[in-house]
Design a protein around this motif. Structure first.
Motif, PDB file in Angstrom:
ATOM      1  N   TRP A  76       0.876  -0.963   0.238  1.00 20.84           N
ATOM      2  CA  TRP A  76       0.181   0.018  -0.412  1.00 20.84           C
ATOM      3  C   TRP A  76       0.663   1.064  -0.144  1.00 20.84           C
ATOM      4  O   TRP A  76       2.450   1.480   0.530  1.00 20.84           O
ATOM      5  CB  TRP A  76      -0.582   0.397   1.588  1.00 20.84           C
ATOM      6  CG  TRP A  76      -1.896  -0.849   1.105  1.00 20.84           C
ATOM      7  CD1 TRP A  76      -1.765  -1.696   2.432  1.00 20.84           C
ATOM      8  CD2 TRP A  76      -3.125  -0.882   0.647  1.00 20.84           C
ATOM      9  NE1 TRP A  76      -3.424  -2.448   1.657  1.00 20.84           N
ATOM     10  CE2 TRP A  76      -3.970  -1.856   0.892  1.00 20.84           C
ATOM     11  CE3 TRP A  76      -3.942   0.426  -0.392  1.00 20.84           C
ATOM     12  CZ2 TRP A  76      -5.152  -2.073   0.605  1.00 20.84           C
ATOM     13  CZ3 TRP A  76      -5.435  -0.446  -1.090  1.00 20.84           C
ATOM     14  CH2 TRP A  76      -5.646  -1.441  -0.083  1.00 20.84           C
ATOM     15  N   THR A  77       0.933   2.385  -0.930  1.00 20.75           N
ATOM     16  CA  THR A  77       1.534   3.329  -0.888  1.00 20.75           C
ATOM     17  C   THR A  77       0.436   4.951   0.057  1.00 20.75           C
ATOM     18  O   THR A  77       0.153   3.922   0.975  1.00 20.75           O
ATOM     19  CB  THR A  77       0.874   3.760  -2.456  1.00 20.75           C
ATOM     20  OG1 THR A  77      -0.458   4.472  -2.258  1.00 20.75           O
ATOM     21  CG2 THR A  77       1.515   2.799  -3.397  1.00 20.75           C
ATOM     22  N   ASP A  78       1.103   5.237  -0.215  1.00 16.83           N
ATOM     23  CA  ASP A  78       1.162   6.815   0.758  1.00 16.83           C
ATOM     24  C   ASP A  78      -0.228   7.728  -0.091  1.00 16.83           C
ATOM     25  O   ASP A  78      -0.606   7.116  -0.686  1.00 16.83           O
ATOM     26  CB  ASP A  78       2.137   7.652   1.121  1.00 16.83           C
ATOM     27  CG  ASP A  78       3.320   8.199  -0.159  1.00 16.83           C
ATOM     28  OD1 ASP A  78       2.398   8.328  -0.752  1.00 16.83           O
ATOM     29  OD2 ASP A  78       4.349   8.350   0.427  1.00 16.83           O
ATOM     30  N   ILE A  79       0.036   9.067   0.894  1.00 12.34           N
ATOM     31  CA  ILE A  79      -0.956   8.883   0.305  1.00 12.34           C
ATOM     32  C   ILE A  79      -1.212  10.182  -0.870  1.00 12.34           C
ATOM     33  O   ILE A  79      -2.540  10.383  -1.542  1.00 12.34           O
ATOM     34  CB  ILE A  79      -1.516  10.816   1.299  1.00 12.34           C
ATOM     35  CG1 ILE A  79      -3.116  10.919   1.194  1.00 12.34           C
ATOM     36  CG2 ILE A  79      -0.138  11.470   1.275  1.00 12.34           C
ATOM     37  CD1 ILE A  79      -3.344  12.396   2.444  1.00 12.34           C
ATOM     38  N   LEU A  80       0.215  10.053  -1.519  1.00 10.75           N
ATOM     39  CA  LEU A  80       0.404   9.900  -3.296  1.00 10.75           C
ATOM     40  C   LEU A  80      -0.057   9.180  -3.667  1.00 10.75           C
ATOM     41  O   LEU A  80       0.006   9.682  -5.366  1.00 10.75           O
ATOM     42  CB  LEU A  80       0.933  11.474  -3.265  1.00 10.75           C
ATOM     43  CG  LEU A  80       0.808  12.900  -2.288  1.00 10.75           C
ATOM     44  CD1 LEU A  80       2.774  13.292  -2.659  1.00 10.75           C
ATOM     45  CD2 LEU A  80       0.769  13.149  -2.745  1.00 10.75           C
ATOM     46  N   GLY A  81       0.046   8.176  -3.993  1.00 14.74           N
ATOM     47  CA  GLY A  81      -0.860   7.125  -4.556  1.00 14.74           C
ATOM     48  C   GLY A  81       0.161   6.173  -5.556  1.00 14.74           C
ATOM     49  O   GLY A  81       1.763   6.617  -4.616  1.00 14.74           O
ATOM     50  N   LEU A  82       0.072   5.083  -6.229  1.00 14.20           N
ATOM     51  CA  LEU A  82       0.998   4.696  -7.456  1.00 14.20           C
ATOM     52  C   LEU A  82       1.711   5.754  -8.330  1.00 14.20           C
ATOM     53  O   LEU A  82       0.752   6.398  -8.806  1.00 14.20           O
ATOM     54  CB  LEU A  82      -0.103   4.090  -7.782  1.00 14.20           C
ATOM     55  CG  LEU A  82       0.715   2.791  -9.010  1.00 14.20           C
ATOM     56  CD1 LEU A  82       1.782   2.040  -8.163  1.00 14.20           C
ATOM     57  CD2 LEU A  82      -0.413   2.294  -9.404  1.00 14.20           C
ATOM     58  N   ARG A  83       2.687   5.188  -7.797  1.00 15.46           N
ATOM     59  CA  ARG A  83       3.574   6.634  -8.610  1.00 15.46           C
ATOM     60  C   ARG A  83       5.477   5.707  -8.819  1.00 15.46           C
ATOM     61  O   ARG A  83       5.727   4.916  -7.891  1.00 15.46           O
ATOM     62  CB  ARG A  83       4.715   7.861  -8.355  1.00 15.46           C
ATOM     63  CG  ARG A  83       5.087   7.891  -6.747  1.00 15.46           C
ATOM     64  CD  ARG A  83       4.448   9.422  -6.162  1.00 15.46           C
ATOM     65  NE  ARG A  83       5.117   9.754  -4.935  1.00 15.46           N
ATOM     66  CZ  ARG A  83       4.676   9.327  -3.402  1.00 15.46           C
ATOM     67  NH1 ARG A  83       3.373   9.008  -4.033  1.00 15.46           N
ATOM     68  NH2 ARG A  83       5.423   9.734  -2.447  1.00 15.46           N
ATOM     69  N   PRO A  84       6.320   6.120  -9.496  1.00 15.83           N
ATOM     70  CA  PRO A  84       7.831   5.377  -9.445  1.00 15.83           C
ATOM     71  C   PRO A  84       8.177   4.628  -8.566  1.00 15.83           C
ATOM     72  O   PRO A  84       9.099   3.787  -8.588  1.00 15.83           O
ATOM     73  CB  PRO A  84       8.114   6.432 -10.865  1.00 15.83           C
ATOM     74  CG  PRO A  84       7.839   6.821 -11.481  1.00 15.83           C
ATOM     75  CD  PRO A  84       6.197   7.205 -10.297  1.00 15.83           C
ATOM     76  N   GLU A  87       7.060   1.917  -7.321  1.00 10.91           N
ATOM     77  CA  GLU A  87       7.126   0.803  -7.975  1.00 10.91           C
ATOM     78  C   GLU A  87       8.800   0.270  -8.361  1.00 10.91           C
ATOM     79  O   GLU A  87       8.910  -0.916  -7.755  1.00 10.91           O
ATOM     80  CB  GLU A  87       6.945   1.162  -9.714  1.00 10.91           C
ATOM     81  CG  GLU A  87       5.460   1.235  -9.767  1.00 10.91           C
ATOM     82  CD  GLU A  87       4.988   2.456 -11.410  1.00 10.91           C
ATOM     83  OE1 GLU A  87       6.383   1.529 -12.110  1.00 10.91           O
ATOM     84  OE2 GLU A  87       3.962   2.855 -12.065  1.00 10.91           O
ATOM     85  N   ASN A  88       9.434   1.576  -7.148  1.00 11.35           N
ATOM     86  CA  ASN A  88      10.320   0.577  -7.643  1.00 11.35           C
ATOM     87  C   ASN A  88      10.353  -0.890  -6.559  1.00 11.35           C
ATOM     88  O   ASN A  88      11.436  -1.161  -6.599  1.00 11.35           O
ATOM     89  CB  ASN A  88      11.785   1.737  -7.419  1.00 11.35           C
ATOM     90  CG  ASN A  88      11.758   2.387  -9.040  1.00 11.35           C
ATOM     91  OD1 ASN A  88      11.479   2.199 -10.081  1.00 11.35           O
ATOM     92  ND2 ASN A  88      12.490   3.460  -8.665  1.00 11.35           N
ATOM     93  N   MET A  89      10.807   0.170  -5.083  1.00 12.28           N
ATOM     94  CA  MET A  89       9.921  -0.241  -4.371  1.00 12.28           C
ATOM     95  C   MET A  89       9.155  -2.260  -4.517  1.00 12.28           C
ATOM     96  O   MET A  89       9.338  -3.327  -3.931  1.00 12.28           O
ATOM     97  CB  MET A  89       9.007   0.121  -2.797  1.00 12.28           C
ATOM     98  CG  MET A  89       9.582   1.306  -2.314  1.00 12.28           C
ATOM     99  SD  MET A  89       8.543   1.760  -0.937  1.00 12.28           S
ATOM    100  CE  MET A  89       9.422   2.814  -0.471  1.00 12.28           C
ATOM    101  N   GLY A  90       8.175  -2.279  -5.282  1.00 10.45           N
ATOM    102  CA  GLY A  90       7.620  -3.410  -5.638  1.00 10.45           C
ATOM    103  C   GLY A  90       8.927  -4.226  -6.538  1.00 10.45           C
ATOM    104  O   GLY A  90       8.514  -5.579  -6.081  1.00 10.45           O
ATOM    105  N   LYS A  91       9.888  -3.779  -7.435  1.00 10.85           N
ATOM    106  CA  LYS A  91      10.290  -4.130  -7.863  1.00 10.85           C
ATOM    107  C   LYS A  91      12.139  -5.057  -7.214  1.00 10.85           C
ATOM    108  O   LYS A  91      12.218  -5.918  -7.424  1.00 10.85           O
ATOM    109  CB  LYS A  91      10.949  -3.293  -9.161  1.00 10.85           C
ATOM    110  CG  LYS A  91       9.973  -2.453 -10.099  1.00 10.85           C
ATOM    111  CD  LYS A  91      11.676  -1.814 -10.964  1.00 10.85           C
ATOM    112  CE  LYS A  91       9.877  -1.167 -12.133  1.00 10.85           C
ATOM    113  NZ  LYS A  91      10.985   0.185 -13.286  1.00 10.85           N
ATOM    114  N   ARG A  92      12.057  -4.172  -6.323  1.00  9.65           N
ATOM    115  CA  ARG A  92      13.154  -4.382  -4.766  1.00  9.65           C
ATOM    116  C   ARG A  92      12.139  -5.949  -4.455  1.00  9.65           C
ATOM    117  O   ARG A  92      13.143  -6.745  -4.551  1.00  9.65           O
ATOM    118  CB  ARG A  92      13.454  -3.438  -4.208  1.00  9.65           C
ATOM    119  CG  ARG A  92      14.792  -3.906  -3.260  1.00  9.65           C
ATOM    120  CD  ARG A  92      14.581  -2.290  -2.805  1.00  9.65           C
ATOM    121  NE  ARG A  92      16.431  -2.688  -2.085  1.00  9.65           N
ATOM    122  CZ  ARG A  92      16.454  -2.421  -0.611  1.00  9.65           C
ATOM    123  NH1 ARG A  92      16.133  -0.723  -0.927  1.00  9.65           N
ATOM    124  NH2 ARG A  92      17.686  -2.693  -0.032  1.00  9.65           N
TER     125      ARG A  92
END
Length: 288
Positions: A76-84, A87-92
């Protein structure tokens, strides 16, 4: 839902004059993206739409390229939502051997990215842009989303649904991760909250109230300035975990709110890497 005084998303502390424009943030994120592409080779990245009871949620899905089955994680992201940066955290994380879904929490209102143009938390008109986004997030809606997102993850060929799944969140994503564990307690084995805002409130249905219904182990990483403002939160959380018999580590880190998000004004690499190491330790121990 989230601490707006120091926010990790667009890297602006309203008590200081500097702020980063949307274009500047995009350029910085692009640089991070290029670095991540090289560092996380062997990971598949896919834009997906997830059907929920409330519509179609846009999201990013990451998984190891290597043949096999891996535990699932909902990020789950922070208040500003899905952004690069997320996405990089997800890749890592996928590079460590996990199937990771990073959804746009505001899909009911707008597809990601949800912020257009420049943004400054000290400007009331900018802060007002978040009002309809935040209003779209409700405890019941989060529970419905969590069920749909975990079902989507479990349907992936690379997911090992016999393993417990993880839920992790940043800022407002902290309480969303707690609610995920309450919505699908049979699936979630580990919950991690990083500088989570609003984990304990005086309202009915406070996120911490779901703890007794869960079967997860928790990692709660508290920002030092959040702890200064609300020193009782960590103790209340520890008491709630103990009363529910849930294993948990609640620790104050030497970083301000948002310290784990790379590129932010308060990013603290040393403490961010320590938090990441503790997250991986939790997942490797529990998501089996």
């Amino acid at each position: 839902m989230c601490d707006d005084d120091i926010h990790q998303g667009l890297v602006h502390d309203p008590r200081q004059k500097a702020h980063l424009s949307r274009r500047g943030f995009a350029l910085a994120a692009a640089g991070l993206g290029l670095a991540a592409s090289s560092a996380y080779a062997g990971v598949t990245s896919t834009r997906v739409s997830v059907k929920t009871p409330d519509g179609l949620a846009d999201a990013a899905l990451f998984a190891p390229e290597a043949t096999g089955k891996y535990p699932a994680v909902l990020l789950w992201t922070d208040i500003l939502g899905l952004r690069p940066v997320f996405e990089n955290m997800g890749k890592r994380l996928a590079a460590e051997g996990y199937v990771v879904l990073v959804p746009n929490p505001y899909y009911r209102v707008k597809k990601a990215p949800v912020i257009e143009g420049t943004f400054d938390f000290s400007v009331p008109a900018d802060r007002e842009k978040l009002t309809p986004l935040r209003a779209s997030m409700t405890p019941d809606g989060t529970a419905r989303d969590a069920v749909a997102f975990l079902a989507f993850l479990d349907a992936q060929a690379s997911t090992d649904a016999t393993c417990k799944a993880g839920a992790q969140g940043y800022c407002m994503g902290g309480p969303l991760s707690f609610r995920t564990a309450g919505a699908v307690p049979e699936r979630i084995g580990a919950v991690a909250s990083f500088h989570g805002g609003g984990l304990i409130t005086d309202q009915p249905g406070s996120p911490h109230q779901v703890i007794p219904a869960t079967h997860a182990e928790y990692l709660v990483a508290v920002a030092q300035n959040d702890d200064v403002r609300e020193p009782a939160v960590k103790d209340t959380l520890k008491a709630a975990f103990a009363a529910a018999g849930r294993p948990a580590t609640v620790e104050v880190y030497a970083g301000d709110h948002g310290w784990t998000v790379k590129g932010s004004q308060v990013y603290n690499e040393t403490e961010a890497e320590r938090a990441w190491s503790n997250l991986l330790s939790l997942y490797k121990r529990v998501l089996v």
